[in-house]
Structures are given as structure tokens and as C-alpha cells.
Design a protein around this motif. Structure first.
Motif, short mmCIF file in Angstrom:
data_model
loop_
_atom_site.label_atom_id
_atom_site.label_comp_id
_atom_site.label_asym_id
_atom_site.label_seq_id
_atom_site.Cartn_x
_atom_site.Cartn_y
_atom_site.Cartn_z
N ALA A 239 0.82 -1.22 0.00
CA ALA A 239 0.00 0.00 0.00
C ALA A 239 0.85 1.26 0.00
N GLY A 240 2.16 1.13 0.24
CA GLY A 240 3.04 2.29 0.24
C GLY A 240 3.30 2.89 1.59
N CYS A 241 3.02 2.15 2.67
CA CYS A 241 3.33 2.64 4.01
C CYS A 241 4.85 2.65 4.22
N THR A 242 5.27 3.36 5.25
CA THR A 242 6.68 3.35 5.66
C THR A 242 6.83 2.31 6.76
N VAL A 243 7.61 1.28 6.50
CA VAL A 243 7.68 0.11 7.38
C VAL A 243 9.13 -0.18 7.73
N THR A 244 9.45 -0.18 9.03
CA THR A 244 10.80 -0.51 9.49
C THR A 244 10.70 -1.28 10.81
N ASP A 245 11.89 -1.65 11.34
CA ASP A 245 11.91 -2.16 12.70
C ASP A 245 11.93 -0.98 13.66
N LEU A 246 12.11 -1.23 14.94
CA LEU A 246 12.03 -0.17 15.93
C LEU A 246 13.18 0.83 15.87
N ARG A 247 14.24 0.51 15.15
CA ARG A 247 15.38 1.41 15.03
C ARG A 247 15.45 2.07 13.66
N GLY A 248 14.41 1.90 12.86
CA GLY A 248 14.38 2.52 11.54
C GLY A 248 15.07 1.71 10.46
N LYS A 249 15.46 0.50 10.77
CA LYS A 249 16.12 -0.37 9.80
C LYS A 249 15.08 -1.26 9.11
N PRO A 250 15.47 -1.88 7.99
CA PRO A 250 14.53 -2.81 7.34
C PRO A 250 14.03 -3.87 8.30
N VAL A 251 12.77 -4.21 8.18
CA VAL A 251 12.17 -5.21 9.07
C VAL A 251 12.96 -6.51 8.98
N HIS A 252 13.17 -7.16 10.10
CA HIS A 252 13.87 -8.44 10.24
C HIS A 252 15.38 -8.31 10.15
N SER A 253 15.92 -7.10 9.95
CA SER A 253 17.36 -7.00 9.74
C SER A 253 18.11 -6.58 11.00
N GLY A 254 17.43 -6.09 12.01
CA GLY A 254 18.12 -5.55 13.17
C GLY A 254 17.61 -6.11 14.48
N GLU A 255 17.20 -5.21 15.37
CA GLU A 255 16.82 -5.61 16.72
C GLU A 255 15.39 -6.12 16.82
N GLY A 256 14.65 -6.04 15.73
CA GLY A 256 13.30 -6.57 15.75
C GLY A 256 12.24 -5.51 15.98
N GLY A 257 11.02 -5.96 16.15
CA GLY A 257 9.91 -5.05 16.32
C GLY A 257 9.43 -4.49 15.00
N LEU A 258 8.41 -3.66 15.08
CA LEU A 258 7.79 -3.12 13.87
C LEU A 258 7.24 -1.73 14.14
#
Length: 284
Positions: A239-258
Motif C-alpha cells: 500500500a506504500g506505508c513506511t515500514v521498518t523495525d524499531l530502530r528505523g532499519k529494514p524489518v527483520h534486519s536488526g533488533e526486531g519489532g515493527l
């Protein structure tokens, strides 16, 4: 000749050979129908330990979904919340099935639940659907476009932050608790000034971000290949949302979360609030 369902006339929904996206949508809708067919008031709890449980509706929905998917894609692998993993461990194609997200809501008669189906192919979600059993709405994506199916008609999902509603998942586990807790946002004066918190306790709220019914959604946790979150993540991304993990990194690439937000500005404002928590907790 293309043979179409008499109910809606969408050419991608042929009874002989569904696309993966159409199959995901039909599977989620089959699960939703199974949920509606059961009464929460007489729901027997099947305890799984740690306070978690399933009901007859969870089990019936999962059976309906897996029956449809296995008949249509017998060579694929499956991960389902109640029955676990089946098929080749290294399969290129794996379906993720959450038959009733919001079981605690359902078990007390709160109709805020979702049925989630997603297909992961070589590490990418290529089809997904989230169905709401009680509104008859199904949010679905082919990995490129995101649509809402209701009463046989499809409309595009259009994110919007206008509501200023932010859904927070307060359920454990909290792997980032040393630096961040979603509950602490509730008492942050800057959060209170800009947003209004909501707690739905179902990943239906992730689909709502894609649909413009929520400004954002925030959760802790490791979400890789999660049966709960894969469909909502795919919807938000398509849909074009802005989606990252809790630290602003790509999802699943860092400390986790959404952190899934309707637009970059909303995402930036919430990410700053989250960063403040990490900074405060890191200060002796």
C-alpha cells in the motif's frame, strides 16, 4: 475462455486455477467463514501452556484454510499456528497461516479478530490476505498492489495518518525491553500531544494502517516469518506505508519489532519518540 466466479466476476478468481493472491484471499475468507460459524459463548479452550489457548474456532478455521491451500498447491510447505510446520524444511514456497489472530478477544465476545494467510517465496511475501470475519472485509495483496474486497468489489488500500490513531501491541514478549517498551509511549507528553493510542490486540490493526484507518502500528518482537504479522506487513508495504523495525532499519534486519506508519512524516515522528526511549535508558 476464462471462467469466473458467479459471485464477483473477477478474472483472477477462476475456480480451475487461482493466482496465489486470489488463493490467499479465498483461504482467508474460508477461515473467516469457519470463525463465524462458531459461537464464542460456548468456545472450549484448548490450553497450549503459558496462558495461551486455542478454541474450536481456531482449529476449524485452520482446517478450512489448510484444506483449501493443500488441494490447490500440494507441493508447497505450510506453517500454521495450531498444527506447526509441514512440508519440506527448505521449501522455496511456504504458506503462513494464522487462523484467528485475537483469540483472547474472540473468547470473550469481542469481535476484533483477523484471519491471516501469507505466501513466502524465496524469502519474499508474494501474496497475502487478512480477513475480518465480522465485517466481511478482506484486505489482500499480490505483493505489488493492495486491495480491500467487500461485497464482491475491490478498492485500493490508501494509507492516511489523518486519524492520528496509533495502535500499540502491549502483549509480551518484549525482547527490546531494556531499551524500549510500547507502554511507555502512552505517558510520553509528545506522544499524547500528537497521537491517540489504541490497543486492539489483533493484527487486524496492521491491515488498518494500510487501509487508512490507523496512522501507525507499533510492536516489539522478532517477526521473521511470523504467522501473525506476515500478511499485515505485506499489505502495508504494497500500500506504500513506511515500514521498518524499531530502530528505523529494514524489518527483520536488526533488533526486531515493527513500526508501520501511513507516511514518512508520521514514521519519523514516532521513530524519534522511540529513539528517545532508547537514549534515556542508555544514560546511566
Amino acid at each position: 475462455m476464462t471462467i469466473m466466479h458467479a459471485t464477483d466476476g473477477h478474472p483472477e478468481d477462476t475456480p480451475h486455477q487461482d493466482t496465489d493472491a486470489a488463493l490467499a484471499r479465498r483461504a482467508a475468507e474460508a477461515g473467516a467463514e469457519a470463525v463465524r460459524a462458531h459461537s464464542w459463548a460456548t468456545a472450549e479452550k484448548h490450553h497450549k501452556g503459558g496462558g495461551d489457548f486455542a478454541t474450536a474456532a481456531d482449529l476449524a478455521a485452520e482446517d478450512a484454510i489448510l484444506g483449501l491451500l493443500r488441494a490447490a498447491r500440494p507441493g508447497d510447505a505450510f506453517t500454521a499456528e495450531e498444527s506447526g510446520r509441514t512440508g519440506a524444511a527448505d521449501a522455496d514456497r511456504r504458506w503462513l497461516v494464522d487462523p484467528l489472530c485475537g483469540t483472547l478477544n474472540y473468547a470473550v465476545g469481542t469481535h476484533l479478530v483477523a484471519v491471516n494467510v501469507a505466501l513466502r517465496e524465496r524469502g519474499r511475501t508474494v501474496a497475502a490476505a487478512t480477513s475480518d470475519p465480522y465485517t466481511g472485509e478482506t484486505y489482500w495483496t499480490d505483493g505489488e498492489r493492495a486491495r480491500l474486497r467487500h461485497l464482491g468489489q475491490d478498492t485500493p488500500l490508501v494509507p492516511s495518518a489523518e486519524s492520528a490513531l496509533v495502535d500499540l501491541n502491549l502483549d509480551p514478549p518484549y525482547p527490546n525491553a531494556a531499551g524500549f517498551r510500547a507502554a511507555h509511549l502512552l505517558t510520553d507528553p509528545d506522544f499524547e500531544a500528537a497521537f491517540r493510542p489504541r490497543v486492539v490486540s489483533s493484527t487486524l490493526a496492521v491491515a488498518w494502517v494500510a487501509a487508512g484507518r490507523r496512522a501507525a502500528y507499533i510492536t516489539d518482537g522478532q517477526l521473521a516469518d511470523s504467522v501473525h504479522f506476515a500478511a499485515g506487513l505485506a499489505l502495508c508495504e504494497a500500500a506504500g506505508c513506511t515500514v521498518t523495525d524499531l530502530r528505523g532499519k529494514p524489518v527483520h534486519s536488526g533488533e526486531g519489532g515493527l513500526l508501520a506508519a501511513a507516511d514518512p512524516d508520521t514514521h519519523a515522528r514516532l521513530l524519534d519518540l522511540i529513539d528517545r526511549q532508547y537514549r534515556r535508558r542508555a544514560t546511566p
